[in-house]
Every structure is written in structure tokens, then in C-alpha cells.
Motif scaffolding. Structure first.
Motif, PDB file in Angstrom:
ATOM      1  N   LEU A  59      56.538  56.885  23.485  1.00  6.58           N
ATOM      2  CA  LEU A  59      55.534  57.056  22.830  1.00  6.58           C
ATOM      3  C   LEU A  59      54.191  56.128  22.237  1.00  6.58           C
ATOM      4  O   LEU A  59      52.835  56.148  22.413  1.00  6.58           O
ATOM      5  N   ARG A  60      54.620  54.786  22.238  1.00  3.95           N
ATOM      6  CA  ARG A  60      53.846  53.815  22.232  1.00  3.95           C
ATOM      7  C   ARG A  60      52.916  53.491  23.343  1.00  3.95           C
ATOM      8  O   ARG A  60      51.697  52.884  23.235  1.00  3.95           O
ATOM      9  N   GLU A  61      53.509  53.871  24.484  1.00  2.00           N
ATOM     10  CA  GLU A  61      52.666  53.756  25.751  1.00  2.00           C
ATOM     11  C   GLU A  61      51.525  54.540  25.724  1.00  2.00           C
ATOM     12  O   GLU A  61      50.439  54.417  26.199  1.00  2.00           O
ATOM     13  N   LEU A  62      51.610  55.783  25.107  1.00  2.00           N
ATOM     14  CA  LEU A  62      50.449  56.747  24.866  1.00  2.00           C
ATOM     15  C   LEU A  62      49.354  56.416  23.749  1.00  2.00           C
ATOM     16  O   LEU A  62      48.425  56.944  23.639  1.00  2.00           O
ATOM     17  N   GLY A  63      49.679  55.166  23.081  1.00  2.00           N
ATOM     18  CA  GLY A  63      48.827  55.000  21.997  1.00  2.00           C
ATOM     19  C   GLY A  63      48.704  56.192  21.056  1.00  2.00           C
ATOM     20  O   GLY A  63      47.638  56.519  20.483  1.00  2.00           O
ATOM     21  N   ILE A  64      50.137  56.520  20.616  1.00  2.54           N
ATOM     22  CA  ILE A  64      50.111  57.917  19.802  1.00  2.54           C
ATOM     23  C   ILE A  64      49.265  57.431  18.439  1.00  2.54           C
ATOM     24  O   ILE A  64      49.492  56.445  17.726  1.00  2.54           O
ATOM     25  N   PRO A  65      48.164  58.415  18.439  1.00  2.00           N
ATOM     26  CA  PRO A  65      47.210  58.166  17.107  1.00  2.00           C
ATOM     27  C   PRO A  65      47.822  58.776  15.658  1.00  2.00           C
ATOM     28  O   PRO A  65      47.646  58.151  14.479  1.00  2.00           O
TER      29      PRO A  65
END
Length: 507
Positions: A59-65
Motif C-alpha cells: 500500500l505504501r507503493e500507492l502513496g495511500i493518503p
């Protein structure tokens, strides 16, 4: 017939596309929390405090905001004090909405906020209006965000957390028209004002309070909430007890009692689904129009905190757990939504896909037997669109694209949007034709293009999806089908494909 064009004025940036339009949702539902995010500290799966680290890394790959929790319908039967303190001493409860299973509350407030810290995501906490009290909600925000020796701050310290958390988003109930209390709009509007009043700002924590808004096209509900706020554009002060309202809309090919299969669908169902995905444009436009009557300055936000596909559950799984596969069709439903989100970035301030792991249109699927983690096609759309986060919207006018009639509406077979961060621009293109390839001209105006790089997401069939045995059946790769054109660029779009083109801009 000439190729369709997408006309983009690179020198005319518009509203900022908030990164929070790429938000997520995690409810105590099926295997989203337990077996998804949380496996317990004794699990052989690498974890920190019971939280799966492979899920966090993905999920950090997505830059989860941001991440919304604990529901959903579960939020209005959840009492936060049951989920704090030593896990062995936490009381159990029945999760009556989702599978009628017993919830042990081992994942509660501290676990959720630790998860958000690991993700680098802002917490969006949804409070209980349906079965809770004003005091319960007031105590929760104090527990979360107050730094001194107040009663709730002292309780938090006794439970192992000295410093308060930053909690920027708080939901005032959920689906008050349904599972959150079966209320009438005016009755809920009064409660929203009352409850939101007691979700106080403590210290330097500033809370953005989100009232439980409409279902699909219930414009009367939006009108009632706006009337409850009064003249929000009068003066420069706060808009009122709550600062935004939500909207929920799910996409399916069938109806509620028979939503359709996630992987076994006809050509007619393919186009009907995408036509219904396109309906989000109408809903955002019309709810915004209602809000504009009271708030022409657009100071009140609209939050689409539940959206995505909803299919019949996978055969052999618990019908209350809402586990479904995720195909190329789901990926294009997501891309169509994001194009609409970008166009409405002046009113739409947040969106949360339902849900992040193992439920509905998930980013990630985990195998309950082997623990294997699979990234879905929808995950990859989020990843390919990361360049739109906090960028400035650019109008992308589609000219000459083919259309067809599906589900009683005209469905464009090409969807597009664009944004810029100053020295770069990102263009997103979706070919919704299930069988035909097409070429698209990017008619780029206002600034020179010094370079470009493209990626493509597609599958062997419209129902292509990823599994533990074939984790990359649908995965993005570099796209060589882009070349120079007198107007800008030509992009080759295979059937049922999603393409992003990143532009390096000159003067």
C-alpha cells in the motif's frame, strides 16, 4: 474515419486534485481486517504488532493518503472503548451486519492508528451515531487527540500511548438513511449538527467533520444537510458544525439481489457495467449543483467515501464476507471514476474505494491457506495514477470518440483525464471497447513536450485477473505504442486497456 483526439491545454491548470481522492476504506467485514491487515503477533507472516508488513509495503507503493475505519455499517454498532486496553480483557461483540460472526475487538483504536503510522496515511475515523451517544463520540476524539491530563488523555496513557495522534478526518455516523439508523433526512441533519458540535478540536489537531450523506441519487438528502448548515458562504468564518458530507455509489451489472459475477460476464454485462461506472459523472454534477445553491463558493466538501464494484461473492465463500475477484473490468471501472474525480476536484475533496483488502473492489487479496498476497488490476490503476496526487487538473477534451448505447445511456468508448505538477504532466487514457484497438491523438497545446514515457495495463481477456499462481496476469509494463505527431503524440490503445503517458514539459 479519423482518430479521436484528446485536446489538452498544458498551460491552463485548474483545481488541485487532492491526493485524498485516492483514499481507502477498511471495515470490520470478512477478511479485510482479520487475515487482511491484521494477523496477530503470533503469526508466521512477518508483522509488526500483528499488522501484516507485506500489506503495508504494497500500500505504501500507492502513496495511500488516508484510511477510513471502522466502517461502514459496522461503525454504527461499534463502541470504541471495547477496542482499547489489554487485548485479552476486551469484550466480544456480534458483527450483525457482516456474517453474524463474533468480533473479539483485538484490532481497535491503537492498532488502527499504528497501522496508519506504518502506512504514512491520515486516519479517517467514523464515529457511531446509530447506536452511540454524543458523549461517547466526544470522549473518543478527546482520547485520540488531547495532550494534557484530561480524563481521556489519561486513559490513553494508561493504555500505552503517551502522545496524542493527529486525526484530521472524522465521520459523523454512516448511511444514516439505512444501516446507520433508518433515519429521515431532517432528523439526521439535526443529529449531525449536534454530534459534530462535540467532535472538538483539541490542541493543534483540527478535525474535518464529515456528515453521513446521500445514497446514489437522493438529492433531497443532500439538500436537507445543506439547509441544516444555512448560509455557509456568508462571511469568512467556519461553515458550520460539519465541513463536508458523504456520498455512496456502487457499480454492478445486475441488481442488488443478483449483482452479477466478477469473472463470468457477457459482452452486454461488460458495457452495462462501464455505463453505470460513467454515471458517477452525473451524480457528482447533480449533488454539486444542489450544494451550489447554498454554497456557491464551494467551501463545503463532497466526500465519496464508498465506491467501487460490488459483485456476487466468489462461490464457496461466506456470503456475508463480500469476497470477490478483481478483473480488467474492475480496473477500467476505477479509471473511469478517477477521470470524473479529477474533473470535479473543486468540490470533491476525498474518495474511499471499498475496500482495501479482501472485500469488494480490493487492492490486495490474501490467500487464507498459504498467506500469499496478490495485487489486483485495480491496485495497478491506483499505482499508475500516483502522479495525479496533488497535481493541478488539466481539461482533457475528447473529440471524435465512438460511443454506443448501454443501459439506456450513451457510453463513450474512450475516457481521459490529465494533470500537471509544473514541469510534468500525466495523461490517463482508457479504451473501454472490449474487442477493438484504436489510436488516439493527444492534441497538446500551450507548452512544448520535451519527452514522454508510457505504461499500459491490459489482459488477455476482459476477465483477466491475478491469482497466487499467476500474480502478474494483469500488470503494468512499458508501452512502446506512442509516437510523435504534428499535434503532439499518437497513442495506440489496445482493446480493454488502460494507458498513462507522463510528459516532460518544456517552456
Amino acid at each position: 474515419m479519423s482518430d479521436p483526439r484528446v485536446v489538452i491545454d498544458l498551460d491552463l491548470p485548474g483545481a488541485t486534485i487532492s491526493r485524498h481522492l485516492y483514499g481507502h476504506f477498511a471495515e470490520h467485514l470478512g477478511r479485510c481486517i482479520y487475515g487482511g491487515f491484521f494477523v496477530g503477533e503470533d503469526s508466521e507472516i512477518p508483522n509488526e504488532g500483528g499488522i501484516r508488513l507485506d500489506v503495508v509495503d504494497a500500500l505504501r507503493e500507492l502513496g495511500i493518503p488516508n484510511l477510513r475505519w471502522p466502517g461502514g455499517c459496522f461503525a454504527d454498532e461499534y463502541h470504541w472503548r471495547d477496542g482499547v486496553g489489554p487485548r485479552a480483557e476486551r469484550p466480544r461483540m456480534v458483527n450483525s451486519h457482516w456474517g453474524d460472526v463474533v468480533e473479539d475487538n483485538s484490532f481497535g483504536t491503537h492498532e488502527f492508528l499504528h497501522l496508519c503510522e506504518l502506512l504514512g496515511a491520515d486516519p479517517y475515523v467514523n464515529g457511531n451515531v446509530g447506536s452511540g451517544t454524543v458523549r461517547e463520540m466526544s470522549d473518543w476524539i478527546e482520547y485520540l487527540t488531547r495532550a494534557d491530563d484530561s480524563p481521556m488523555a489519561a486513559l490513553r496513557r494508561a493504555n500505552g500511548r503517551d502522545e496524542p495522534w493527529r486525526v484530521p478526518f472524522f465521520g459523523i455516523g454512516n448511511e444514516a438513511w439505512g444501516c446507520g439508523g433508518n433515519m429521515r433526512a431532517e432528523a439526521y441533519a439535526d443529529l449531525a449538527r449536534q454530534y459534530a458540535t462535540y467532535v472538538r478540536d483539541h490542541g493543534d489537531n483540527r478535525v474535518y467533520r464529515i456528515a453521513a450523506g446521500a445514497n446514489v441519487d437522493d438529492y433531497a438528502w443532500t439538500d436537507a444537510l445543506m439547509r441544516a448548515l444555512g448560509c455557509v458562504s456568508c462571511g469568512d468564518g467556519d461553515v458550520g458544525p460539519f465541513q463536508a458530507m458523504s456520498l455512496h455509489y456502487y457499480t454492478m451489472s445486475g441488481e442488488w439481489q443478483a449483482k452479477g459475477s466478477a469473472t463470468d460476464f457477457t459482452s452486454e454485462e461488460w458495457y452495462r457495467t462501464l455505463s453505470r461506472a460513467f454515471r458517477i459523472e452525473e451524480l457528482l454534477t447533480r449533488h454539486s449543483t444542489v450544494m451550489d445553491r447554498y454554497d456557491p463558493a464551494r467551501r463545503v466538501g463532497l466526500v465519496l467515501d464508498e465506491w467501487g464494484t460490488w459483485w456476487d461473492v466468489e462461490p464457496g465463500t461466506n456470503p456475508g464476507f463480500l469476497y470477490q475477484q478483481n478483473t480488467m473490468r474492475d480496473a477500467l471501472v476505477a479509471s473511469v471514476h478517477f477521470d470524473a474525480f479529477h474533473r470535479h476536484a473543486d468540490r470533491l475533496v476525498m474518495a474511499n474505494i471499498a475496500q482495501t483488502v479482501n472485500v469488494l473492489q480490493a487492492m490486495l487479496l490474501t490467500d487464507p491457506d498459504t498467506g500469499a498476497l496478490v495485487k489486483t488490476p485495480t491496485f495497478h490503476v491506483f499505482a499508475m495514477n500516483r502522479g495525479h496526487h496533488d497535481a493541478r487538473h488539466l481539461d482533457a477534451h475528447v473529440v471524435g470518440a465512438e460511443t454506443m448505447t448501454a443501459d439506456g445511456r450513451e457510453l463513450p468508448l474512450l475516457s481521459a483525464s490529465a494533470s500537471t505538477t509544473g514541469n510534468t504532466a500525466l495523461v490517463s487514457l482508457s479504451n473501454l471497447d472490449e474487442a477493438a484497438d484504436r489510436s488516439v491523438v493527444l492534441d497538446l497545446r500551450g507548452r512544448a513536450v520535451a519527452g514522454f514515457e508510457a505504461r499500459i495495463l491490459t489482459g488477455a481477456t476482459t476477465a483477466a485477473h491475478n491469482t497466487p499462481d499467476a500474480p502478474d496476469a494483469v500488470a503494468p509494463v512499458a508501452h512502446a505504442g506512442v509516437r510523435a505527431h504534428e499535434r503532439g503524440l499518437v497513442v495506440e490503445l489496445p482493446a480493454h486497456a488502460y494507458v498513462t503517458v507522463e510528459l516532460t514539459l518544456g517552456a
